[in-house]
Each structure stands twice: as structure tokens, then as C-alpha cells.
Design an enzyme around this catalytic site. Structure first.
Site, short mmCIF file in Angstrom:
data_model
loop_
_atom_site.label_atom_id
_atom_site.label_comp_id
_atom_site.label_asym_id
_atom_site.label_seq_id
_atom_site.Cartn_x
_atom_site.Cartn_y
_atom_site.Cartn_z
N ARG A 102 -10.23 -11.48 1.97
CA ARG A 102 -11.11 -12.51 1.39
C ARG A 102 -10.43 -13.88 1.35
O ARG A 102 -11.11 -14.90 1.36
CB ARG A 102 -11.59 -12.05 0.00
CG ARG A 102 -10.50 -11.92 -1.01
CD ARG A 102 -10.92 -11.10 -2.22
NE ARG A 102 -10.97 -9.66 -1.93
CZ ARG A 102 -11.35 -8.74 -2.81
NH1 ARG A 102 -11.74 -9.10 -4.02
NH2 ARG A 102 -11.36 -7.46 -2.49
N LYS A 118 0.85 -1.19 0.00
CA LYS A 118 0.00 0.00 0.00
C LYS A 118 0.88 1.25 0.00
O LYS A 118 2.01 1.20 0.49
CB LYS A 118 -0.84 0.02 1.28
CG LYS A 118 -1.98 -0.97 1.30
CD LYS A 118 -2.76 -0.85 2.60
CE LYS A 118 -3.90 -1.84 2.66
NZ LYS A 118 -4.97 -1.58 1.68
#
Ligand code: BES
Ligand code: ZN
Ligand code: ZN
Length: 501
Positions: free
Chosen positions: A352, A277
Site C-alpha cells: 500500500r 515474515k
């Protein structure tokens, strides 16, 4: 921080509260209930009320007593228009008061509860909202400050009309304290940085909570997870030096006819992995375990409030997402418990992956009637619904209505989103069964569709709490900056609603 709630039904003129809190609604007359006190204060109250007490929501006026004994301060809290007020208005008012008086070194507040009751509402639920707001609004996080914050608000008291059933109120408030303790635990852990809120420490917390409220707890270590075939969850963890801890909390009453599993995302720090990120705001990713901590908070509440007739299981696959030398790489293919293969296109879509194994494990191990997950899953959900509302996806109408009701009861807002089946195309992979991201559009929906693939035929609900779990601006009434504690109250109310339906 210990916090108590207390009920008073004595005569107001005999009371000696630190602060009596009174609502100030727009265009409303001076409350008659204060008549006697006003007389004793030589009309100081009614005069101020008429001339200088603002009624705008959130505005606070403290009027100190001119007398040596009795109530020490009257606190007016602006409430806006009476007809527009709801339990959430009351919760916010109490939160604003708590925050404000705490800084003035007032350590106990007493609400003149009957004046706060919104139109068509009842006194009991108004009291619940007052205590919730006061407790949540008095929060602060000084764990890492050398100089501790000494201004604490220790108690919310309620002044109730004579004749109310005090015992019922005491039970009700005990329940509020249990529920808000879970919210506060969620805040504290969400605010704790990644170097301290590690999977190992989260596992220890789960053990402690389980011991405290007497529920089952099992921690699967890396080798156990390998044996179970949790390739997706372990894949996320493999770039970190912190060992993964797959946490299971189990509330199993003697007799039950329903089983429900809650799965919480607990990435104790999400750096993005190899798809690192950007540095700006990356520190907020210490709160990427808010779903997991919500489930731990829920399980603590379940252990104490003991809902009947249901086995409730909390599953928290905790790990860190780091870009170490053995980290997952884009293009890698990993397999879940049931053997579904996933092509990892983006290592930052890691939640996920952990949840895929969490959901499959829940179903394989417990054959539940329903699986619900809570996760700070996508920035896309925050773009869609803003910072205050969680998105949820379910095909089960019973779950949807139980969750909507829970949201309106707690003020923890949700909005139902579509499982748009055409978008499933976007998750097709050339080499594997699925890829872990779609295109740049509809990212919250493709994430939900991805997860549903692992729930099979089991009733399933995904709640994306990325927006409301983290508040990167300032205080909003009873919601602090940082981790908001969103989750446990919503999930517990949901559970109760789901069980009675
Ligand atoms: N933990 C983040 C999502 C998130 C974003 C939580 C903002 C809280 C606030 C998640 O793991 C993530 O990085 N998601 C990506 C998915 C993308 C790579 C498809 C995102 O939302 O950008
Ligand atoms: Zn991520
Ligand atoms: Zn994440």
C-alpha cells in the site's frame, strides 16, 4: 513456448488429426458426428462410449485408432451435465485435455468444437474458451531445470462445421493468443525467483515489451523518484540493495477521449522488512509482483489490440521489501508525493505504501478519468474470499459492472467488497495523517480504504489479487501450481467493457 491455433472445416473422415477431442456429457447419446469414423473403426468408439467413457468432469479417455491412416486418437473428455455447462466448463475441459495429452507426447489437439457449445451459448465464444483452456493448460515452467521438458503442446486446432466464416475465427483466435500470451508472461515472471525477477530486470522487461508492441516506456530511477517526492515508495525500497525502478508504460493513440491508469504492485520479493515474515512459505513472496506483471501483460495486450479512443497508462512501482540496515522501521513517518504523512506501523504492509505514490503519481501526471490498481495486497483478502476470487472495491458503478462482466467473460473471478467508511477510524495516527495498518480485523478493507485516500476525487478501483494470483496447491484444470497468470485477461476485458459503457 510458441503456440498456434488453427481452423479446420474439412470432412472428419478425411482428417488426420493427432487427437480429436470430443466432449462426453452425462446421459448423452454417442455423438452422431462421429458416426462415419465409428463405422471405419468397426464400432470401437461407440462401444467404448457406452461402456467405459466416464462423463465426470475432467476425466479423460484416449482411444487410439485401429487404422493406419486418418485421425490417430479420439480423446473423450468428461463434461458432467450438459445443462450445467458454461464457457468455464469448456475452458477447464480444454485445460485438462491439454495437460493430459502433453504428457502423452501428443503435440497438437483438435477440438470438435460444435459439440462443446454450452446451453444458450455461441460457437465463437466456445472456440475462444477451448483455445484459452488448451493454451493455459499446456503450460509448464522448466527454466531452471537442466533436463528440459520435451513434451510440448504446440497447437490447439478447431474442427468447425463447413460454412463458418473462417476469417472471423482466425481474427478471434489471434486475439486469444495475444491475451493468453500475457497470462503466460505473468506466470513466468511470477514463478521467477527474487534473485532474477529484480526491479531492474522487470524494468528491462517493460522496455522490451514496449519496444515489441510500440508503446511508450519510461523508467524513473531512485533520484527521479526522490525529486518527485515519492517517500512512501522509496521508504519500502530503502532496506534493499536492489535499486527501485518506477516503470511507466504508455499507450497513446493519435486521438482519444478517455485516459485510464492501471497501477500494479510489484514488490519483487516481500520479506516483510523489519517486521520479518515467518520462514514457512516465505518463498511464495517472490510472486508479490503479480499485480505489476499483470499490468505489464495488460499493456502488451493493449499495444497489440489497440483499443480506440483511450490513452492507457501502466504504472508499476517496482522494488524489493528487505530488512537491511537502512530499512524502514516501525514508527517511522514517511511522506507521499502530495505530502500526506504515513506512520509505518508494520513494514510488511508495504504494498500500500508503494501504491500510494503510484496512485498519486498517476493522478498528478495524467489527470485520468479512472485509476485501477491490482495488487497481491493482503492475506486477509484470501481469508475472506478464498484462493480463487479477487476482492475489489470501488465507488464507481460503471467500473464495478465492467469488472464483473470481465470476470464472467474470462473466468477470473472477482467479488465486490465494501469501502466501509467507519473503519477509516482504524487508520488514524497520533502523529501522522494515516497509519499503514488497522487492527487485525477486516484487513483487506482497511487496506482498500488506505489506498482510496490517495485517489482523492478520481474514480478509483482497487483489486486485491492475493488469492487467485498464487496457487500453492496443485493444478486446477487450466491453472498451474505457482503463479497462475491471473490478471491481464481480466484487466483487458475490463478495459474494453469500461470503454464501451
Ligand atoms: N504481500 C503480502 C500479502 C500476501 C499474502 C500476498 C499472502 C499473497 C499471499 C502483503 O505485503 C502483506 O504482507 N500483507 C500483510 C498486511 C498486514 C501486515 C497488515 C498481511 O496480509 O499479513
Ligand atoms: Zn508485506
Ligand atoms: Zn507484499
Amino acid at each position: 513456448m510458441s503456440f498456434t491455433a488453427k481452423i479446420h472445416t474439412d470432412n472428419l473422415t478425411q482428417a488426420s488429426y493427432h487427437a480429436l477431442v470430443v466432449p462426453a456429457f452425462e446421459n448423452s447419446a454417442f455423438p452422431r458426428l462421429l458416426g462415419e469414423i465409428d463405422k471405419a473403426w468397426r464400432n470401437a468408439l461407440s462401444l467404448s462410449y457406452k461402456t467405459s467413457v466416464p462423463t465426470k468432469e475432467g476425466e479423460i479417455t484416449v482411444i487410439p485408432s485401429p487404422l493406419q491412416k486418418g485421425i490417430k486418437n479420439i480423446v473423450f473428455i468428461g463434461m458432467g451435465i450438459k445443462d450445467d455447462s458454461t464457457y468455464e466448463t469448456v475452458r477447464r475441459a480444454a485445460g485438462n485435455v491439454a495437460r493430459n495429452v502433453r504428457k502423452r507426447n501428443i503435440s497438437r489437439v483438435c477440438f470438435l468444437a460444435e459439440l462443446f457449445v454450452p446451453p444458450d451459448a455461441d460457437l465463437e465464444q466456445t472456440c475462444v474458451a477451448l483455445v484459452e483452456g488448451a493454451r493455459l493448460g499446456s503450460y509448464f515452467f522448466d527454466r531452471f531445470k537442466t533436463e528440459k521438458d520435451t513434451h510440448t503442446l504446440d497447437a490447439a486446432e478447431l474442427h468447425l462445421p463447413q460454412g463458418v466464416k473462417v476469417r472471423e475465427y482466425v481474427a478471434l483466435l489471434d486475439r486469444v493468443l495475444t491475451l493468453t500470451t500475457a497470462s503466460i508472461m505473468a506466470r513466468d515472471w511470477g514463478n521467477t525467483p527474487g534473485n532474477l525477477a529484480t526491479p531492474t530486470n522487470l524494468a528491462q522487461l517493460a522496455r522490451d515489451v514496449a519496444g515489441e508492441v510500440k508503446i511508450g516506456c519510461k523508467i524513473l530511477e531512485r533520484k527521479d523518484c526522490e525529486k518527485a517526492g515519492m517517500g512512501a515508495y522509496l521508504g519500502v525500497s530503502q532496506g534493499s540493495h536492489q535499486p527501485p525502478k518506477f516503470i511507466i508504460l504508455d499507450y497513446k493513440p493519435g486521438r482519444f477521449s478517455k485516459t485510464i491508469c492501471f497501477v500494479g504492485k510489484a514488490v519483487t520479493f516481500d520479506s516483510g522488512g523489519i517486521c520479518l515474515k515467518p520462514a514457512t512459505d516465505m518463498e511464495w513472496m517472490k510472486a508479490d509482483m503479480c499485480g505489476g506483471i499483470s499490468v505489464i501483460g495488460l499493456m502488451r495486450t493493449v499495444g497489440l489490440l489497440k483499443p480506440s479512443n483511450a490513452r492507457v497508462i501502466g504504472i508499476i512501482p517496482a522494488c524489493e521489501n528487505m530488512p537491511g540496515g537502512s530499512a524502514l522501521k516501525p514508527g517511522d513517518i514517511i511522506k507521499t508525493i502530495t505530502g500526506k504523512s504515513i506512520e509505518v506501523i508494520n513494514t510488511d504492509a508495504e504494498g500500500r505504501l508503494t501504491l500510494a505514490d503510484g496512485i498519486e503519481f498517476a493522478i498528478r501526471e495524467y489527470r485520468p478519468d479512472a485509476v485501477v490498481d491490482a495488487a497481491t495486497l493482503t492475506g486477509a483478502c484470501v481469508i475472506a474470499l478464498g484462493t480463487d476470487i479477487a476482492g475489489f472495491w470501488t465507488d464507481d458503478e460503471k467500473i464495478a459492472s465492467a469488472l464483473n462482466r470481465a470476470a464472467s467473460d474470462t473466468g477470473e473471478r472477482v467479488w465486490r467488497m465494501p469501502f466501509e467508511k467507519d473503519y477509516l477510524e482504524l487508520l488514524k495516527s497520533e502523529q501522522a495523517d494515516l497509519r499503514n495498518v488497522g487492527t487485525k480485523w477486516g484487513g483487506a478493507i482497511t487496506a482498500a480504504l488506505f489506498l482510496r485516500e490517495f485517489a482523492g476525487e478520481t474514480s478509483y478501483c482497487h483489486i486485491d489479487i492475493a488469492g487467485p494470483a498464487i496457487n500453492d496447491s496443485g493444478w486446477k484444470s487450466y491453472i498451474p501450481k505457482g503463479a497462475t497468470g491471473y490478471g491481464p485477461r481480466l484487466l483487458y476485458h475490463f478495459l474494453e467493457n469500461w470503454l464501451v459503457d
